[in-house]
Enzyme design. Structure first.
Site, PDB file in Angstrom:
ATOM      1  N   CYS A 128      13.323   2.190  21.602  1.00  0.00           N
ATOM      2  CA  CYS A 128      13.546   1.102  22.573  1.00  0.00           C
ATOM      3  C   CYS A 128      14.286  -0.083  21.982  1.00  0.00           C
ATOM      4  CB  CYS A 128      12.224   0.647  23.171  1.00  0.00           C
ATOM      5  SG  CYS A 128      11.144  -0.277  22.028  1.00  0.00           S
ATOM      6  N   LEU A 135     -20.268   9.634  -5.346  1.00  0.00           N
ATOM      7  CA  LEU A 135     -20.637   9.087  -6.648  1.00  0.00           C
ATOM      8  C   LEU A 135     -22.140   8.906  -6.771  1.00  0.00           C
ATOM      9  CD1 LEU A 135     -17.998   6.358  -7.599  1.00  0.00           C
ATOM     10  CD2 LEU A 135     -18.601   8.404  -8.914  1.00  0.00           C
ATOM     11  N   GLU A 136     -22.745   8.476  -5.675  1.00  0.00           N
ATOM     12  CA  GLU A 136     -24.195   8.240  -5.675  1.00  0.00           C
ATOM     13  C   GLU A 136     -24.710   8.471  -4.272  1.00  0.00           C
ATOM     14  OE1 GLU A 136     -23.460   3.425  -5.248  1.00  0.00           O
ATOM     15  OE2 GLU A 136     -24.050   4.287  -7.172  1.00  0.00           O
ATOM     16  N   CYS A 150      12.475  -0.613  16.716  1.00  0.00           N
ATOM     17  CA  CYS A 150      12.065   0.727  17.113  1.00  0.00           C
ATOM     18  C   CYS A 150      13.320   1.553  17.380  1.00  0.00           C
ATOM     19  CB  CYS A 150      11.197   0.660  18.360  1.00  0.00           C
ATOM     20  SG  CYS A 150      10.908   2.258  19.169  1.00  0.00           S
ATOM     21  N   SER A 210     -18.936   6.900   2.409  1.00  0.00           N
ATOM     22  CA  SER A 210     -20.314   6.471   2.683  1.00  0.00           C
ATOM     23  C   SER A 210     -20.765   6.968   4.042  1.00  0.00           C
ATOM     24  CB  SER A 210     -20.410   4.936   2.640  1.00  0.00           C
ATOM     25  OG  SER A 210     -19.600   4.351   3.650  1.00  0.00           O
ATOM     26  N   ARG A 256       0.834  -1.204   0.000  1.00  0.00           N
ATOM     27  CA  ARG A 256       0.000   0.000   0.000  1.00  0.00           C
ATOM     28  C   ARG A 256       0.872   1.258   0.000  1.00  0.00           C
ATOM     29  NH1 ARG A 256      -4.775   0.639   4.043  1.00  0.00           N
ATOM     30  NH2 ARG A 256      -5.360   2.144   2.426  1.00  0.00           N
ATOM     31  N   ASN A 273      -8.523   8.741   5.007  1.00  0.00           N
ATOM     32  CA  ASN A 273      -7.506   8.123   4.150  1.00  0.00           C
ATOM     33  C   ASN A 273      -6.140   8.136   4.830  1.00  0.00           C
ATOM     34  OD1 ASN A 273      -9.540   7.902   2.248  1.00  0.00           O
ATOM     35  ND2 ASN A 273      -8.974   9.791   1.207  1.00  0.00           N
ATOM     36  N   HIS A 289      -7.245   8.188  10.776  1.00  0.00           N
ATOM     37  CA  HIS A 289      -6.860   6.779  10.698  1.00  0.00           C
ATOM     38  C   HIS A 289      -5.356   6.587  10.530  1.00  0.00           C
ATOM     39  CE1 HIS A 289     -11.206   5.628   9.346  1.00  0.00           C
ATOM     40  NE2 HIS A 289     -11.105   5.826  10.646  1.00  0.00           N
TER      41      HIS A 289
END
Length: 231
Positions: free
Chosen positions: A136, A199-200, A133, A174, A56, A89, A106
């Site tokens: 630590c 979109l709708e 990390c 949505s 991603r 996003n 998020h």
């Protein structure tokens, strides 16, 4: 002048080539959400989760802001009041388009989080279960994204912005998943004018004062031009 609060979702980045949960054939279609986007999935198979987010991250790095992202940056630059973007996003397309007031509820793909001590740092292009990390030194790195079952970031700040909003818009989402699903109601309670751009029609379209259908690259620039004309 007033304050415009804008909630954006996957639909605004879809036209930049970044897939949504519902896209067929994309990354999400190849894996169950429970396996790659939950703390339990990470505990079971951290290598798979890291592979998924490495992919991603690489995909997002090749994407470019589209006309909708650019229009929101113009709105922030040209509006005499305050403009705040709250995004679901995890890509950085708003920032790359020029928007500065962006709250990533998020998290972000370009962030890393230590599951042990909570330290945060810029994510490398690839992470593995052995990535240490910097603070630590434990091999406990994970993507700094909010998974299902975890509490979103910046919620107190978002609530403050919604309580002072004079205009609220939901773009490309949505809006059916809480807490984001409650944002339009919070804005309405503050007296904000509420627009939905998607979109709708969605399950929450009836709650908005206005519903504007169509691709974000077409609807958002027109909406922004209207707001700037009214300012």
């Amino acid at each position: 002048m007033g304050k415009i609060v804008i909630l954006t979702g996957a639909g605004i980045s879809a036209e930049s080539g970044l897939g949504t949960f519902r896209d067929e054939g994309g990354l999400w279609a190849q894996h169950r959400i429970e396996d790659v986007a939950t703390p339990e999935g990470f505990a079971r198979d951290p290598a798979l989760v890291h592979w998924f987010y490495n992919a991603r991250r690489a995909q997002a790095a090749t994407a470019s802001p589209n006309a909708a992202h650019d229009a929101l940056a113009r709105l922030e630059a040209g509006y005499p009041g305050e403009v705040v973007i709250v995004t679901q996003n995890v890509d950085d397309l708003h920032r790359r388009a020029g928007s500065r007031r962006v709250l990533h509820m998020h998290g972000t793909l370009d962030g890393a989080l230590c599951a042990g001590c909570g330290h945060r740092w810029p994510a490398p292009s690839e992470m593995t279960p052995d990535t240490p990390c910097p603070a630590c030194k434990a091999p406990a790195a994970r993507p700094d994204v909010v998974w299902f079952g975890e509490f979103p970031y910046h919620m107190d700040e978002i609530a403050d912005h919604l309580s002072g909003a004079t205009h609220f818009a939901a773009i490309g989402t949505s809006g059916q998943v809480y807490p984001a699903a409650s944002f339009v109601e919070e804005a309405r309670m503050a007296g904000a004018e509420c627009d939905e751009l998607s979109l709708e029609q969605t399950a929450l379209s009836h709650v908005f004062d206005r519903q504007i259908s169509g691709p974000a690259t077409r609807s958002v620039p027109a909406w922004v031009a209207e707001l700037l004309d009214r300012a």
